[in-house]
Design an enzyme around this catalytic site. Sequence first.
Site, PDB file in Angstrom:
ATOM      1  N   CYS A   1       0.825  -1.206   0.000  1.00 16.95           N
ATOM      2  CA  CYS A   1       0.000   0.000   0.000  1.00 16.95           C
ATOM      3  C   CYS A   1       0.862   1.260   0.000  1.00 16.95           C
ATOM      4  CB  CYS A   1      -0.933  -0.003   1.207  1.00 16.95           C
ATOM      5  SG  CYS A   1      -2.007   1.448   1.312  1.00 16.95           S
TER       6      CYS A   1
ATOM      7  N   GLY B   1       2.146  11.010   8.118  1.00 18.92           N
ATOM      8  CA  GLY B   1       2.464  11.056   9.539  1.00 18.92           C
ATOM      9  C   GLY B   1       3.347   9.916   9.993  1.00 18.92           C
TER      10      GLY B   1
ATOM     11  N   CYS C   1      -6.070  -2.562   7.838  1.00 21.49           N
ATOM     12  CA  CYS C   1      -7.246  -1.697   7.685  1.00 21.49           C
ATOM     13  C   CYS C   1      -8.449  -2.404   7.089  1.00 21.49           C
ATOM     14  CB  CYS C   1      -6.879  -0.463   6.864  1.00 21.49           C
ATOM     15  SG  CYS C   1      -6.406  -0.775   5.143  1.00 21.49           S
TER      16      CYS C   1
END
Length: 365
Positions: free
Chosen positions: A106, A130, A204
Amino acid sequence: MNERRVIVAMSGGVDSSVAAALLKKQGFDVIGVTLKTWGFMEVGGAPKFESGCCSLDAIFDAKNVANVLGIPHYTLDFTKAFEDAVIDNFVEEYLSGRTPNPCVICNRKIKWEELLKKADSLDAKYVATGHYAILDYDEINNRYRLKHSDDNPKDQTYALWGLTQTSLSRTIFPLGNMKKDEVRKIAEELGLKTAKKPDSQEICFVADNNYERFLRERVPDIINNISSGDIIYHGKIIGKHKGFPFYTIGQRRGLGVALGKPVFVKNIDAEQNIIEIGDKEEILEKDVIANDINYVSRTELKAGEIVFGKIRYSDKATPAEVIYADDKKIHIRFIKPKNAITPGQSLVLYDEDNYLLAGGIIARK
């Protein structure tokens, strides 16, 4: 291309929220984007509330933060690209008896390659995330380098080994060497909704952490054709497994056998439909071979040199000797054996100064 414009991938968490805030404070023209890469209608396993990365809650949280910071925010639909690059690979790996790391795929294919295309269309020079990672530039060797934080347990360089020099040349990691508590403090001071939001722990698109459920729903025809096979211990059949895709190297629980002592999955033979188990010492190994290599802070490794290797995200980098290395394959030998070296996971190598040298996908011997 605007050198002061940056697209920040806002996942709806505290880290990307603060990354956007810091960049704005530094005078960048910040554009927040959240990537919609999947939905519970497609992947199943929905909890009571959608709270994971890329969920509806995440999108709303990111938009709320963007409003507080006074920056534009957009939601980008990368569902098709994510399914082709990440979910299909995830399924194929399990059906081949390997254990994939979808975050690595990803990061490279979606969060950078696809996002950089969007940055081009918005006249933005940079993308930012982040991630806890240190990025610098080696002028002598004309190369961008990734460095593991010396004392940050949240360091995420392990999942970034697939980034190319082109991607790194257009990347900013605002959190760099910051600590998590520092980041949360900044978020609280800014009044950001995500300040106390817990970190996401699961993959996820498998929010319930039930890979068996996901595979059965995703490819039922294939899964239903995989019959139960033998569980073998020291050459003897001692039981039956429920399907080889539902096991991983080093697994101890859920084996359905009772030997009066702990035993672990030692090998998964997808072709013969066999799960081999062994004692604790039998899943300790020194040699690792990795394919699909990407060199990061260096352009090559030399046989005989000592590097520091990790075989999973939570692993500690420990010394190893390079046995062989080229552009496609790396073979290393750890000084002390590692526990449960797992095909499909990533081998990531660092030098003594914590620079990420190279990474690759662990292969079968």
